[in-house]
Design an enzyme around this catalytic site. Structure first.
Site, short mmCIF file in Angstrom:
data_model
loop_
_atom_site.label_atom_id
_atom_site.label_comp_id
_atom_site.label_asym_id
_atom_site.label_seq_id
_atom_site.Cartn_x
_atom_site.Cartn_y
_atom_site.Cartn_z
N LYS A 28 29.04 9.77 12.42
CA LYS A 28 28.82 8.33 12.54
C LYS A 28 30.10 7.63 12.12
CE LYS A 28 24.92 6.20 11.78
NZ LYS A 28 24.68 5.28 12.90
N ASP A 42 15.53 -0.49 7.91
CA ASP A 42 15.57 -0.43 9.37
C ASP A 42 14.83 0.80 9.90
OD1 ASP A 42 16.19 -1.38 11.87
OD2 ASP A 42 18.20 -0.54 11.94
N VAL A 45 27.52 6.91 17.03
CA VAL A 45 27.33 8.29 16.59
C VAL A 45 27.86 9.21 17.69
CG1 VAL A 45 25.69 10.02 15.81
CG2 VAL A 45 25.27 7.61 15.32
#
Length: 814
Positions: free
Chosen positions: A561, A659, A547
């Site tokens: 990103k 995640d 990023v």
């Protein structure tokens, strides 16, 4: 009860015999918990010298021998739990009648023999009794009716006889809500008397009669149990059809008729089960904790126990019968269903497309039937599906791809020779649902072989030449791109994509996010803003790429990103998925402002977060003198839960994050939480053949069940969020490799500290003594529910949002 009256050391790997001499010195002890250790030997008779003892918890050890008669001298006992030991002998050796204050007794999973002792029936305060999984025998005595306070009774897997008498007696225990008598009454006939339910069992919510090999039909008197939530009649020898009246039970959400001799078709009335179709049906169920956990499902044993009725998974088990006919499309109405098992029957016809409406479904087993046709491709929208099995049918055509379907094992499809698809390494391009024309069937065999050889040879030649041509054109396009660095900007539409000339890059700004200045961004602006993606501008990294901080020409800041070049993305799917993600707009999600396909790079353009990540503040700034106070941490927890709730339950399609971690929780200038990377797993994984079998997640946040199934689920996200809550409370990382084993993993350490009664030592030292201990204890309770090893015991994100909101309101009133 003061601390000097309590001794709690569960889960501490204590071993050896219980010291009888020490027991004699604990005369004032009221609470003794040594459960789940490795204690052996006999229960000492000196236990009688603890006259103040109210709770004795020794379950989960290796104690042996008989119960000492002296136990009857502990007359203040209210709770006695000796489950899961090796105790033996006859229970009649203890005079239970002197334990008049006893309201919970669990002697299950031992080796006791003989009849149920008559002295038990004098315990008028007894609310919960569990004697399951011993070697008891005989009948339930008429004196059982004296236990009018009894709400929970489990006598499963003993050797009881005479089911008719047992039910006639239990009908007069008017407060019973759970009766579990599974694996008794071997091969007896199930009673059919309808008078019982007309006047009795009106409070009954759970009835377990599985594994008894009972004969007869499903009795009509069950239709009057208007409060029934869970019914287990599995592993019997019941015949006849599935009763239509089951569909009229207003609260039934768990039905297990598996392993019987039932025949006929599934009645349409079953698809109208109100609890499985209504919104927020959990709110209609008693939310309180059960006195003892419920163990049902003898035919579907998973070793799981349920401490709340709301934890039971809404399920329909009909496997291992002789049912036939079509699978009803109306089953798609049962939107609350988590488990549907119709395997090992004689169902035929197609798999209904309507099953894709079961958006909460986690287990679907249709194996070993006579189903035909194709697997509906829309089933890949079932994002929480962890088990899918259609083995041993007559299915054909392509196996759906994307979503969870890239993770199911080959065994899910075996026994269907006409299935094809990438997972089977079997090409589907020639698949057709039509038979060969009649003229083809009668052609000369040699001619057919010659034609096939010619077609294959010619096809191979064409493919090879096409490949060389495509490689040549790609090289030419790359050279052209290098010369012109041409960027074609597409205005504001993400709902349609025009044909873009080869070699052009596509830059799309999402409507309603960017202002007019940002709509004029070009690829050269992005390259300039990131100094051609110089490493000095890196502000974060993860499994999907780097990023970069970028400053737009108007001075505003962006986060770019850059997805890893190893990601195997297809342009069409990339556009479709990003379009879906761009619709996910919530104040607690990092907003996607645009995206770009630039040569071999795939870029996602996000809003910039001024205060970096939660991970940075908890772990990088810990020694800087700057800290997050408790109100700010609670605000971050609330915001994160609300963002997670949105992607789980509101946005379409629903998204499993996969995640959740503190580095993916970004903070704006007001420390408002924004969940990041919420779509990247969904975006990448369905199309990346190199990672479909890899375990997704970050060490310390990965739920324990992922090591077995490798399938990301809603409850997996809840576990990871629970770890984040523990980070907020403790200030510790999820895993600290240089600490001793017993304290290296945050979840394990917190659980041990709680079991030892040292939860006050869990909290971050920077938070202690600031007047927020009560709120932190409540959040700790929520976090520990989220990180429960049993995924079915974790709360829903909706519940977590409500709990955190209530705590925040309480904080504001102080």
């Amino acid at each position: 009860m003061t601390s000097m009256h309590l001794l709690s050391l569960p889960f501490n790997q204590l071993s050896g015999n219980i010291d009888g001499t020490l027991i004699t010195k604990l005369t004032n002890l009221a609470f003794l918990d040594l459960s789940n250790n490795q204690l052996s030997g006999e229960l000492p008779a000196s236990i009688s010298q603890m006259p103040s003892l109210e709770q004795l918890l020794l379950n989960g050890n290796q104690l042996r021998g008989v119960l000492p008669p002296e136990l009857a001298n502990c007359t203040k006992l209210k709770i006695l739990n000796l489950r899961y030991n090796n105790l033996s002998g006859e229970l009649a050796a203890v005079n239970f009648s002197s334990l008049s204050n006893l309201n919970m007794l669990d002697l299950g999973n031992n080796k006791f023999t003989g009849d149920i002792p008559a002295s038990l029936y004098s315990l008028k305060s007894l609310k919960a009794l569990r004697l399951a999984k011993n070697s008891l025998e005989g009948e339930i005595a008429p004196a059982m009716v004296e236990l009018q306070a009894l709400t929970y009774l489990s006598l499963s897997a003993d050797g009881l006889t005479n089911i008719t008498t047992a039910l006639q007696i239990l009908k007069d225990c008017k407060n019973l809500t759970a009766i579990i008598l599974s694996k008794n009454f071997n091969k007896e006939a199930i009673p059919t008397n309808t008078e019982w339910a007309d006047r009795y069992f009106q409070n009954l919510q759970v009835l377990g009669l599985g594994g008894c090999q009972l004969t007869g039909q499903v009795p009509l008197w069950l239709s009057n149990l208007s409060n029934l939530l869970a019914l287990d009649l599995s592993e019997n020898q019941l015949t006849g059809p599935v009763p239509t009246w089951l569909g009229s039970l207003p609260y039934l959400f768990y039905l297990d008729l598996s392993g019987n001799l039932l025949s006929g078709e599934i009645p349409p009335e079953i698809t109208g089960l109100h609890a499985l179709t209504m919104d927020h049906f959990e709110s209609r169920i008693n939310q309180s904790i059960l006195q003892f956990p419920i163990f049902i499902k003898p035919a579907n044993g998973s070793g799981l126990q349920y401490n709340q009725l709301t934890e039971l998974p809404p399920a329909i088990y009909l496997q291992n019968n002789t049912l036939h006919g079509m699978i009803l499309p109306q089953i798609g109405q049962l939107k609350n269903l988590l488990v549907l098992d119709l395997s090992h029957n004689n169902f035929s016809g197609n798999i209904p497309v309507e099953l894709c409406n079961l958006t909460n479904l986690e287990r679907l087993d249709l194996s070993t039937n006579h189903l035909n046709g194709e697997i509906p491709s829309t089933l890949n929208s079932l994002h929480f599906l962890a088990l899918f099995n259609v083995a041993n049918n007559n299915l054909e055509g392509p196996i759906p791809s994307g979503g969870q379907f890239d993770l199911f094992p080959l065994s899910s499809y075996e026994g269907n020779p006409k299935l094809c698809g990438a997972i089977l390494l079997k090409h589907c391009s020639n698949h057709s649902g039509n038979e060969d024309p009649p003229t083809t069937k009668h052609m000369n065999k040699k001619v057919l072989i010659g034609m096939a050889f010619a077609i294959c040879f010619g096809g191979a030649f064409i493919l090879i030449m096409s490949a060389f041509t495509i490689l040549y054109l790609m090289k030419a396009q790359q050279r052209k791109y290098a010369r012109t660095n041409k960027v074609k900007f597409i205005a504001t539409s993400v709902s349609s994509f025009p044909n873009v000339p080869s070699g052009d890059s596509i830059l799309v700004m999402v409507p309603n996010h960017g202002d007019s200045a940002k709509k004029n961004l070009s690829m050269s602006d992005i390259l300039k803003a990131t100094s051609n993606f110089d490493q000095e501008n890196i502000i974060g990294s993860g499994g999907f790429g780097m990023v970069y901080k970028a400053t737009a020409p108007d001075g505003s800041k962006l986060a770019i990103k850059r997805l890893s070049s190893e990601m195997c993305l297809m342009e069409r799917e990339f556009r479709a998925e990003v379009e879906a993600l761009s619709r996910a707009q919530h104040k607690n999600l990092v907003s996607l402002q645009g995206y770009c396909m630039h040569g071999s790079s795939w870029l996602l353009i996000y809003s910039y977060m001024e205060n970096s990540s939660l991970d940075y503040w908890l772990h990088e700034m810990a020694n800087s003198g700057l800290m997050l106070d408790w109100p700010t941490r609670l605000k971050i927890a609330r915001g994160t839960s609300q963002g997670l709730c949105y992607i789980h339950e509101t946005c379409q399609p629903h998204i499993v994050h996969r995640d959740i971690k503190s580095s993916n929780i970004l903070l704006d200038e007001h420390f408002e939480a924004h969940v990041a990377d919420f779509g990247l797993s969904r975006l990448i994984l369905p199309y990346n053949t190199h990672v479909t079998t890899e375990l997704v997640g970050t060490l310390g946040y990965i739920p324990p069940e992922y090591g077995q199934t490798w399938v990301a689920t809603l409850r997996g996200d809840i576990y990871s969020f629970g770890v984040v809550l523990l980070e907020l409370l403790t200030g510790r990382r999820p895993v600290e490799l240089f600490k001793p084993k017993e304290s290296a993993e945050l979840v394990t350490w917190v659980k041990q500290m709680r079991y030892q009664g040292r939860q006050d030592q869990i909290f971050d030292l920077q938070l202690k003594g600031k007047g927020f201990d009560e709120q932190m204890l409540k959040v700790l309770e929520i976090a520990c529910m989220c990180v429960n090893e049993n995924p079915l015991k974790r709360p829903t994100i909706r519940d977590v949002v409500a709990w955190l909101e209530n705590i925040s309101v309480d904080l504001q009133t102080k």
